[in-house]
Motif scaffolding. Structure first.
Motif, PDB file in Angstrom:
ATOM      1  N   ASN A  52       0.940  -1.276   0.208  1.00 11.86           N
ATOM      2  CA  ASN A  52       0.109  -0.085   0.076  1.00 11.86           C
ATOM      3  C   ASN A  52       0.856   1.388  -0.089  1.00 11.86           C
ATOM      4  OD1 ASN A  52      -2.423  -1.298   0.135  1.00 11.86           O
ATOM      5  ND2 ASN A  52      -2.894  -0.861   2.385  1.00 11.86           N
ATOM      6  N   LYS A  53       2.070   1.081   0.293  1.00 14.91           N
ATOM      7  CA  LYS A  53       2.971   2.311   0.631  1.00 14.91           C
ATOM      8  C   LYS A  53       3.898   2.610  -0.544  1.00 14.91           C
ATOM      9  CE  LYS A  53       1.417   2.890   4.733  1.00 14.91           C
ATOM     10  NZ  LYS A  53       0.432   4.031   4.827  1.00 14.91           N
ATOM     11  N   ILE A  54       3.594   2.074  -1.959  1.00  9.46           N
ATOM     12  CA  ILE A  54       4.678   2.436  -2.651  1.00  9.46           C
ATOM     13  C   ILE A  54       3.941   3.478  -3.670  1.00  9.46           C
ATOM     14  CG2 ILE A  54       5.512  -0.261  -3.298  1.00  9.46           C
ATOM     15  CD1 ILE A  54       3.577  -0.122  -5.522  1.00  9.46           C
ATOM     16  N   GLU A  55       5.253   4.278  -3.882  1.00 14.21           N
ATOM     17  CA  GLU A  55       4.628   5.485  -4.792  1.00 14.21           C
ATOM     18  C   GLU A  55       5.199   5.551  -5.932  1.00 14.21           C
ATOM     19  OE1 GLU A  55       5.821   9.058  -2.124  1.00 14.21           O
ATOM     20  OE2 GLU A  55       5.930   7.550  -0.267  1.00 14.21           O
ATOM     21  N   LYS A  56       4.850   6.486  -6.848  1.00 13.17           N
ATOM     22  CA  LYS A  56       5.100   6.575  -8.305  1.00 13.17           C
ATOM     23  C   LYS A  56       6.618   6.631  -8.372  1.00 13.17           C
ATOM     24  CE  LYS A  56       3.340   8.961 -12.282  1.00 13.17           C
ATOM     25  NZ  LYS A  56       2.443   9.840 -12.785  1.00 13.17           N
ATOM     26  N   LYS A  57       7.491   7.386  -7.524  1.00 16.34           N
ATOM     27  CA  LYS A  57       8.853   7.246  -7.422  1.00 16.34           C
ATOM     28  C   LYS A  57       9.528   5.938  -7.102  1.00 16.34           C
ATOM     29  CE  LYS A  57       9.419   9.053  -2.634  1.00 16.34           C
ATOM     30  NZ  LYS A  57       9.732   7.960  -1.943  1.00 16.34           N
ATOM     31  N   ASP A  58       8.586   5.118  -6.919  1.00 15.64           N
ATOM     32  CA  ASP A  58       9.202   3.533  -6.488  1.00 15.64           C
ATOM     33  C   ASP A  58       8.957   2.780  -7.772  1.00 15.64           C
ATOM     34  OD1 ASP A  58       9.623   4.318  -3.871  1.00 15.64           O
ATOM     35  OD2 ASP A  58       7.762   3.793  -3.361  1.00 15.64           O
ATOM     36  N   LYS A  59       8.474   3.303  -9.027  1.00 13.89           N
ATOM     37  CA  LYS A  59       8.290   2.344 -10.128  1.00 13.89           C
ATOM     38  C   LYS A  59       9.454   1.806 -10.617  1.00 13.89           C
ATOM     39  CE  LYS A  59       8.326   5.858 -13.733  1.00 13.89           C
ATOM     40  NZ  LYS A  59       7.528   6.592 -14.683  1.00 13.89           N
ATOM     41  N   ASN A  60      10.649   2.456 -10.596  1.00 12.38           N
ATOM     42  CA  ASN A  60      11.694   1.705 -11.158  1.00 12.38           C
ATOM     43  C   ASN A  60      12.223   0.473 -10.082  1.00 12.38           C
ATOM     44  OD1 ASN A  60      11.922   3.002 -13.348  1.00 12.38           O
ATOM     45  ND2 ASN A  60      13.239   4.514 -12.702  1.00 12.38           N
ATOM     46  N   LEU A  61      12.220   0.756  -8.850  1.00 10.92           N
ATOM     47  CA  LEU A  61      12.510  -0.203  -7.853  1.00 10.92           C
ATOM     48  C   LEU A  61      11.561  -1.317  -7.836  1.00 10.92           C
ATOM     49  CD1 LEU A  61      13.796  -0.979  -5.362  1.00 10.92           C
ATOM     50  CD2 LEU A  61      12.266   0.559  -3.914  1.00 10.92           C
ATOM     51  N   VAL A  62      10.249  -1.105  -7.977  1.00 12.02           N
ATOM     52  CA  VAL A  62       9.436  -2.283  -8.020  1.00 12.02           C
ATOM     53  C   VAL A  62       9.642  -2.994  -9.541  1.00 12.02           C
ATOM     54  CG1 VAL A  62       6.905  -2.818  -8.491  1.00 12.02           C
ATOM     55  CG2 VAL A  62       7.517  -1.165  -6.756  1.00 12.02           C
ATOM     56  N   PHE A  63       9.997  -2.623 -10.551  1.00 13.93           N
ATOM     57  CA  PHE A  63      10.302  -3.254 -11.704  1.00 13.93           C
ATOM     58  C   PHE A  63      11.412  -3.925 -11.522  1.00 13.93           C
ATOM     59  CE2 PHE A  63      11.927  -3.166 -16.197  1.00 13.93           C
ATOM     60  CZ  PHE A  63      11.181  -4.022 -16.596  1.00 13.93           C
ATOM     61  N   HIS A  64      12.262  -3.326 -10.766  1.00 17.53           N
ATOM     62  CA  HIS A  64      13.740  -4.088 -10.664  1.00 17.53           C
ATOM     63  C   HIS A  64      13.537  -5.321  -9.673  1.00 17.53           C
ATOM     64  CE1 HIS A  64      17.833  -4.235 -10.042  1.00 17.53           C
ATOM     65  NE2 HIS A  64      18.208  -4.218  -8.827  1.00 17.53           N
ATOM     66  N   MET A  65      12.486  -5.202  -8.730  1.00 19.87           N
ATOM     67  CA  MET A  65      12.178  -6.318  -8.037  1.00 19.87           C
ATOM     68  C   MET A  65      11.762  -7.401  -8.851  1.00 19.87           C
ATOM     69  SD  MET A  65      10.743  -4.197  -4.485  1.00 19.87           S
ATOM     70  CE  MET A  65      10.240  -5.699  -3.550  1.00 19.87           C
ATOM     71  N   LEU A  66      10.944  -7.188  -9.570  1.00 26.77           N
ATOM     72  CA  LEU A  66      10.401  -8.238 -10.693  1.00 26.77           C
ATOM     73  C   LEU A  66      11.500  -8.720 -11.225  1.00 26.77           C
ATOM     74  CD1 LEU A  66       6.996  -6.625 -11.513  1.00 26.77           C
ATOM     75  CD2 LEU A  66       7.384  -8.388 -10.012  1.00 26.77           C
ATOM     76  N   ASN A  67      12.255  -7.819 -11.914  1.00 24.29           N
ATOM     77  CA  ASN A  67      13.294  -8.561 -12.751  1.00 24.29           C
ATOM     78  C   ASN A  67      14.248  -9.362 -12.101  1.00 24.29           C
ATOM     79  OD1 ASN A  67      13.133  -7.781 -15.456  1.00 24.29           O
ATOM     80  ND2 ASN A  67      13.060  -5.734 -15.083  1.00 24.29           N
ATOM     81  N   ILE A  68      14.530  -9.156 -10.824  1.00 21.53           N
ATOM     82  CA  ILE A  68      15.388  -9.766  -9.956  1.00 21.53           C
ATOM     83  C   ILE A  68      14.912 -11.068  -9.651  1.00 21.53           C
ATOM     84  CG2 ILE A  68      16.680  -9.853  -7.684  1.00 21.53           C
ATOM     85  CD1 ILE A  68      17.873  -8.149  -9.992  1.00 21.53           C
ATOM     86  N   ALA A  69      13.456 -11.127  -9.115  1.00 21.15           N
ATOM     87  CA  ALA A  69      12.636 -12.295  -9.025  1.00 21.15           C
ATOM     88  C   ALA A  69      12.946 -13.291 -10.191  1.00 21.15           C
ATOM     89  CB  ALA A  69      11.026 -12.207  -8.639  1.00 21.15           C
TER      90      ALA A  69
END
Ligand code: AMP
Length: 113
Positions: A52-69
């Motif tokens: 719930n706490k992800i923000e727009k500025k985290d979009k690269n981070l979240v994409f990175h998390m998926l790629n590392i998964a």
């Protein structure tokens, strides 16, 4: 970074964990109580307490998390056989640790949800 939960202690190597991957943005480690033959967690190094706490500025981070998964799924040889990602958010989903984490499960046929 404040070390107010167990995942932050793992990131900072204050407690042991089976760390599979770490870079400046994310840490990946084996789940201590695996629910499948392969079960690891992908977490951001910065504190995000829940999905719930992800923000727009985290979009690269979240994409990175998926790629590392995906990268670690390849390393663990579950990339082709298949795997499941789960994010528990808050109480009804059973989130126990207030630090965003993606569960990655595989290594056997998982029950349908
Ligand atoms: P959740 O219920 O989504 O918050 O998931 C938390 C997960 O963290 C559970 O699957 C636990 O088994 C796992 N866990 C808790 N402590 C540790 C630890 N010290 N090392 C690795 N995994 C842990």
């Amino acid at each position: 970074m404040k070390e107010n939960n167990i995942f932050q202690k793992i990131i900072n190597k204050k407690i042991p964990a089976d760390i599979l991957y770490q870079d400046e943005k994310v840490t990946v480690f084996s789940d201590i109580n695996p629910k499948a033959p392969v079960h690891f967690l992908v977490i951001p190094n910065k504190i995000i307490t829940s999905l719930n706490k992800i923000e727009k500025k985290d979009k690269n981070l979240v994409f990175h998390m998926l790629n590392i998964a995906i990268l670690i799924a390849k390393k663990k040889k579950i990339y082709n056989t298949g795997y499941r990602l789960i994010i528990n958010c808050n109480n009804h989903a059973g989130q126990e640790i207030n630090h965003l984490h993606i569960h990655v499960l595989g290594g056997k046929r998982l029950k349908s949800i």
